[in-house]
Design a protein around this motif. Sequence first.
Motif, short mmCIF file in Angstrom:
data_model
loop_
_atom_site.label_atom_id
_atom_site.label_comp_id
_atom_site.label_asym_id
_atom_site.label_seq_id
_atom_site.Cartn_x
_atom_site.Cartn_y
_atom_site.Cartn_z
N VAL A 7 -82.93 39.38 -10.26
CA VAL A 7 -82.05 38.34 -9.75
C VAL A 7 -80.64 38.93 -9.74
O VAL A 7 -80.14 39.37 -10.77
CB VAL A 7 -82.10 37.08 -10.66
N ILE A 46 -88.54 40.63 -15.89
CA ILE A 46 -87.43 39.78 -15.44
C ILE A 46 -86.09 40.43 -15.79
O ILE A 46 -85.76 40.62 -16.96
CB ILE A 46 -87.49 38.37 -16.06
N VAL A 48 -81.81 40.46 -14.68
CA VAL A 48 -80.70 39.83 -13.98
C VAL A 48 -79.61 40.88 -13.81
O VAL A 48 -79.14 41.47 -14.79
CB VAL A 48 -80.16 38.61 -14.76
N VAL A 73 -79.05 28.44 -5.53
CA VAL A 73 -80.39 28.66 -6.07
C VAL A 73 -80.47 28.02 -7.45
O VAL A 73 -79.46 27.86 -8.12
CB VAL A 73 -80.68 30.19 -6.15
N ILE A 75 -82.65 28.91 -10.81
CA ILE A 75 -83.53 29.93 -11.37
C ILE A 75 -84.18 29.33 -12.61
O ILE A 75 -83.51 28.74 -13.44
CB ILE A 75 -82.73 31.19 -11.73
N CYS A 76 -85.48 29.49 -12.74
CA CYS A 76 -86.21 28.89 -13.86
C CYS A 76 -86.88 29.97 -14.69
O CYS A 76 -87.54 30.86 -14.16
CB CYS A 76 -87.24 27.91 -13.33
N HIS A 121 -73.84 29.37 -12.07
CA HIS A 121 -75.22 29.61 -11.65
C HIS A 121 -76.15 28.72 -12.48
O HIS A 121 -76.06 28.67 -13.69
CB HIS A 121 -75.60 31.08 -11.81
N TRP A 123 -79.51 27.43 -14.10
CA TRP A 123 -80.76 27.91 -14.69
C TRP A 123 -81.53 26.74 -15.28
O TRP A 123 -80.94 25.84 -15.88
CB TRP A 123 -80.47 28.89 -15.82
#
Length: 139
Positions: A7, A46, A48, A73, A75-76, A121, A123
């Motif tokens: 991400v 994952i 970032v 967006v 993000i989860c 952002h 989350w």
Amino acid sequence: MSKMIFVNLPVSDLARSTAFYQAIGAENNPQFSDDTASCMVFSESIYVMLLTHDKYRQFTSKTIADAKATSEVIICLSSDSREAVDNMVAKAQGAGGAADPGPKQDHGFMYGRSFEDPDGHHWEVMWMDVAAATAAPSA
């Protein structure tokens, strides 16, 4: 090889953002970090990438969204328990983020909350009892 996700997020203050993501449990990978980017690792799959605005502009000619004013967006991340969800949101708030910009979700077998990082952002952090979810009758 399993798929990985990277991400990429534009950030206004790289040091502040790096410290924020470390506070919520990500580790900095110095091999892919410099004065324009921080590679933050949540798991083996994952990552970032925190990018200064100048660095982010190297990948797109589009205007960088102001995540505090617009939604680009959500993000989860999954979590191991309800307590771990609450813990991550508390860490985010303690590190300068905003807790629960979206509604809390509690469906018994699934529980989620959200936070915003210092740049806005969005989350989500979710826990789900997979066995209970698959046994739940559909609506």
